[in-house]
Design an enzyme around this catalytic site. Sequence first.
Site, short mmCIF file in Angstrom:
data_model
loop_
_atom_site.label_atom_id
_atom_site.label_comp_id
_atom_site.label_asym_id
_atom_site.label_seq_id
_atom_site.Cartn_x
_atom_site.Cartn_y
_atom_site.Cartn_z
CG ASP A 315 -1.86 1.14 1.29
OD1 ASP A 315 -2.71 1.23 0.38
OD2 ASP A 315 -1.77 1.96 2.22
CD GLU A 369 -2.48 2.44 -3.39
OE1 GLU A 369 -3.44 3.22 -3.57
OE2 GLU A 369 -1.89 2.36 -2.31
#
Length: 649
Positions: A315, A369
């Site tokens: 993330d 990401e």
Amino acid sequence: MNSVRTYTLFNDQDVYLFKEGRHYKLYGKFGAHSAEKEGVKGIYFSVWAPNAKKVSVVGNFNNWNHKDHILFPRWDGSGIWEGFIDGLTWGTLYKYAIETPRGEILEKSDPFALSWEQNIQAASLVSTTWYEWNDHQWMENRWKKNTLKAPISAYELHLGSWVREESDPARFLNYRDIAAKLVPYVKKMGFTHVELMPVMEYPYDPSWGYQITGFYAATSRFGSPQDLMYLIDELHKNEIGVILDWVPSHFPGDANGLYRFDGSHLYEHEDPRKGFHPDWKSHIFNYGRNEVKSFLISNAMFWLDRYHADGLRVDAVTSMLHLDYSRNDGEWEPNIYGGNVNLEAKSFLQEFNTAVYREFGDSIMTIAEESSDFPMLTKPVHDGGVGFGMKWMMGWMHDTLDYFKEDFNNRKFHHHKLTFASMYMYNENYMMPLSHDEVVHGKASLIYKMKGDEWQKFANLRALYVYMYTHPGAKLLFMGDEFGQTGEWNFKQSLDWHLLKYPVHRGLQDLVKELNHLYRSEAAFYENQFDKHGFEWVEADDLENSVYIYLRKGKRKDDILMVILNLAPKVLDYKVGIGDGTHWEEVLNSDEAKYSGSGVEPEIVEVKDEEWRGYQRTMTLKLPPLAGVVLRQKKDKKYKLHRIKHKRS
């Protein structure tokens, strides 16, 4: 009198590697471990707190008294405190009482605890990750499913809101209850993987799991570590891979968490320009500190090792790599070369990728990401890259959604938003994400991003899905999008499964199911999904008609599929250039009545020996409105567009 006895699980090599930032299995050393000393069973505790004056274990076994069970500091200056307490066993609640140089007593949960309480106190629990796995066949062969040359279609979900207890919607289901519903659904829908939003322990439900306090603990909201393992086991037994969201970018400032762990900035960078995240009001790891690198890379290894995860989606990588992320001038400091790259974070990510791929090879995947154009993110570390297996194709996602929001008369002015991705789609290994981030915070659900009346909205979304599934790259779809969830995602409640009583929602779901099976059964869609030889434009510039045509190619010379997108709300007789001697059959049409389409069938109107756009022959096709059509090159010589059934995987 101190009731702790001396004991250690560390040897000199462990301590050396820990201090060098190269110990990647710390979960076998730190934390609470069942042990035995002189015939007496108990629990060994160890924690890193180099600036502490004193560390003791407090819990329900000593009435939370910080004077009774004081740990011993190691002699080697490592900052490790450890000791053995007789008679303790699984289920014991505990924390570390850490006395700082200023005389404060901080009660901290164990950074390596395997379970946490689910309340405001959030004490650690002495626990275990022992589990009798039954996924041996999957684990032996999973490299075939996790390789970049395999179809990868991930179903992203939030365990707390995919489905709730019908009789009590406020109550979470247990991991095992979720398995009973989720596994058959994902298998029926044809997804190859699930991606679970963070399952690590977190205190605040509205964070969706991205503000983690217990990095080594499966959140007890849904059950025990073994319950989560059961869910993963059941998915694996049904040939479904598991990707876990992993958050090495930041952590919250909870009093019992990592922040100021021993009274100093131990895990977080002490400079707020590097150590505090202005958007999330959270704290950023100090990637230049060797012990912190060992903690984080060991954490990645832990989920891949103990929980049999098949991949980690990392993330907020953009925020890690850029010193100026969400900062104004004067709020960040350039690196030693005067640039904005966080060199310590980049080095950490390179070490992380190198370590996990060295340990697990191509049987796992790492996915970034990352929303900028940071160079060489998915290139090998030995070539100067960051070493990820894939990255999210955020540019494709934004351009695609922007296009489908446009009024039909305006689409010609935005035509190349759908062709632009072909300019860079082989620069990295991409996964195309339609994730949770696109259906929250006032952005509207996917179905309500689409232009037009209800029929047109669903036709648009069906066409978008054909475009996504036939475009080079892996796929990711957030839960609910497969059947046209109308409301924005709400983490507090179940998806609106009742919508499936309406044919238009069922039709969309059936199309996604068909696309998953088509993607998995047609090698031309995945064999070269990261290779420029797998894609060719046939028609990229027809702005006036909003038509796009491209070929997808497998490794066999004759394995070719043609994709035609008519993104205007009208039926067209459309001329397509084809190679000499090529013939085509229909594989899929998103406008079929069974998907709640208008039922217009693509038909060959005419075939001619005339040169067109660089091709030797032409065929004129009847194209359904707002639809995606997939054709396969065939060998027989009848100029008739056959409808065929593709093989299910």
